[in-house]
Design an enzyme around this catalytic site. Structure first.
Site, PDB file in Angstrom:
ATOM      1  N   PHE A   1       0.787  -1.236   0.000  1.00  0.00           N
ATOM      2  CA  PHE A   1       0.000   0.000   0.000  1.00  0.00           C
ATOM      3  C   PHE A   1       0.822   1.291   0.000  1.00  0.00           C
ATOM      4  O   PHE A   1       0.437   2.281   0.636  1.00  0.00           O
ATOM      5  CB  PHE A   1      -0.975   0.018   1.184  1.00  0.00           C
ATOM      6  CG  PHE A   1      -1.660  -1.301   1.414  1.00  0.00           C
ATOM      7  CD1 PHE A   1      -2.353  -1.921   0.387  1.00  0.00           C
ATOM      8  CD2 PHE A   1      -1.584  -1.944   2.640  1.00  0.00           C
ATOM      9  CE1 PHE A   1      -2.964  -3.152   0.570  1.00  0.00           C
ATOM     10  CE2 PHE A   1      -2.186  -3.172   2.840  1.00  0.00           C
ATOM     11  CZ  PHE A   1      -2.878  -3.783   1.812  1.00  0.00           C
ATOM     12  N   CYS A   2       1.946   1.307  -0.686  1.00  0.00           N
ATOM     13  CA  CYS A   2       2.791   2.512  -0.733  1.00  0.00           C
ATOM     14  C   CYS A   2       3.117   3.018   0.665  1.00  0.00           C
ATOM     15  O   CYS A   2       3.222   4.236   0.898  1.00  0.00           O
ATOM     16  CB  CYS A   2       2.143   3.625  -1.563  1.00  0.00           C
ATOM     17  SG  CYS A   2       1.914   3.178  -3.276  1.00  0.00           S
TER      18      CYS A   2
END
Ligand code: PLP
Length: 452
Positions: A371-372
């Site tokens: 998720f970055c």
């Protein structure tokens, strides 16, 4: 559909009647449970944009009627955003492409020698621009409670007390959905002489945000997470550092006068105010769409929307708690309130495999991966020392083996209860009966194997 929660109706969004194929060949209504990545457009936003579209024209550069109308609407959109965020009188609203763009803009605008403070738990958009802009950054270790976060910031700012300092913090985590104690952190930062920028990418779509009350110096958010997917974002806040900085981009609109000098060089006088950082033709549709979303959310009433969303969060948490294979990821020990964003792992399952099965067998769209926010997810999974596998092939699930990535489910104002119920039923079925299909790695993603 369950009506037990007695909630107001979800807001109308585009795509709510879209049917998607399952791997079995059947079709089902798509359950969009990935709002944290990009939320569907509100119908109201779409309608407002469609009504404006025939009147579309250039902004700040045309003498014609539609150019003037478009310029008026663009500037009115700025005022609507200022109202939505409850900005202070002297604050500026700069239209950008999205949160990432807003924070990179600010990173390039802070005074030379600014030292930045950020928790390592931030989304990469809040974590990386500072170092990339050549600033010195102090990364604070993942705190395990609000109190620990406040104390860690206080200690760091006390230890580094000179020169311009900026603290960057998220309002709601894109991984756990947990709210951060923004007002308390800002109070400490200001007491120690530092400024604060709030990454509200995941907060603004779910909560009323008052810059005045939180007292943050800047705020950034993205239109596409706020039901306005037309390529615009916002950086809003104090004008002084922005006006003193070099323009984000050099070009028309940002320059007030450009003249040839006797020696053949070009002398430029730059604009002040938002125009300084908005060179080029602005995205008037994007800005107008954000303003439309601000109006729609305000009219729907954040109190109602939050009550509805919290009921769905509680239903989701309670439902997942009944499934022994599921572990929900929390930074703050499960006690911090969260927005409609939750990540989890499933014992015995690779997260990519699980997410692919939710899509292929149930028509449910979630996200899997890191998720970055790699440092945060690795901290939550206890896997800092291990390289993540490529999102993709079902990895052998060894007993006791920790997952290297997670599954995220996220929702908002357009989500019907049925989507949450279907999701819980699917998780229950997959964990008890397993997937009904075979899956394989295709270009780094796990997909249902439909080859004959
Ligand atoms: N900050 C947070 C907390 C986010 O969740 C995201 C996107 O997921 C961003 C920043 C970056 O937003 P964008 O991709 O719209 O620039």
């Amino acid at each position: 559909m369950s009506t037990s929660l007695d909630l107001c109706a979800p807001l109308a969004v585009l795509g709510s009647d879209v049917q998607v194929p399952l791997v079995s060949g059947e079709k089902v209504g798509y359950a969009a449970l990935d709002y944290a990545a990009s939320a569907p457009a509100l119908q109201r936003v779409w309608d407002d944009v469609a009504a404006y579209a025939p009147y579309y024209g250039s902004v700040h550069r045309g003498a014609g009627y539609l150019s003037q109308l478009s310029t008026d609407l663009f500037e009115q959109s700025r005022r609507t955003v200022a109202e939505f965020l409850d900005l202070r009188e002297d604050d500026q609203v700069v239209f950008t492409r999205a949160t990432t763009d807003s924070l990179n803009l600010l990173a390039g605008a802070v005074p030379a020698g600014t030292r930045v403070f950020a928790f390592e738990t931030e989304h990469h958009a809040s974590l990386l621009p500072w170092q990339h802009a050549g600033l010195e950054v102090m990364y604070l270790r993942a705190p395990r409670s609000h109190a620990e976060a406040v104390a860690a910031l206080d200690a760091a700012l006390t230890a580094h007390s000179s020169g311009p300092r900026l603290f960057c913090v998220t309002g709601a985590s894109n991984v756990t959905g947990e709210l951060w104690p923004v007002a308390e952190l800002t109070e400490v930062a200001h007491r120690r002489g530092a400024r604060v920028v709030l990454d509200a990418a995941q907060l603004a779509p779910h909560h009323r945000v008052s810059v005045r009350e939180l007292d943050v110096d800047w705020i950034a958010f993205s239109g596409h997470k706020l039901y306005a997917p037309f390529g615009a974002g916002v950086l809003a806040g104090r004008a002084d550092w922005l006006d003193a900085a070099e323009p984000y981009l050099a070009g028309g609109g940002a320059s007030r006068t450009v003249a040839r000098e006797p020696n053949g060089s070009i002398a430029v006088e730059w604009q002040s105010g938002p125009a300084r950082h908005e060179a080029g033709s602005p995205n008037v549709i994007g800005a107008y769409a954000i303003a439309a979303a601000c109006r729609a959310l305000t009219e729907a009433g954040f109190d109602q929307l939050e009550r509805r969303e919290q009921a769905l969060v509680e239903r989701l948490e309670a439902g997942l708690a009944e499934i022994p294979e599921v572990t929900v990821l929390n930074l703050f020990g499960g006690y911090a309130p969260r927005v409609g964003v939750l990540s989890f792992v499933v014992r015995g399952w690779n997260s990519s495999h699980f997410a692919a099965a939710l899509s292929a067998e149930y028509g449910i769209g979630v996200r899997d991966g890191l998720f970055c926010a790699h440092p945060l997810v690795r901290t939550l999974l206890g896997s800092q020392d291990r390289q993540p596998t490529q999102c993709g092939a079902p990895e052998p699930s060894l007993p006791g083996e920790r997952s290297l990535n997670a599954i995220r489910v996220s929702f908002g104002a357009g989500t019907p209860e049925e989507h949450v119920e279907r999701f819980l039923a699917a998780v229950r079925e997959l964990t008890t009966s397993g997937a009904r299909w075979n899956y394989r790695n295709e270009g780094g993603r796990c997909v249902a194997d439909t080859r004959r």
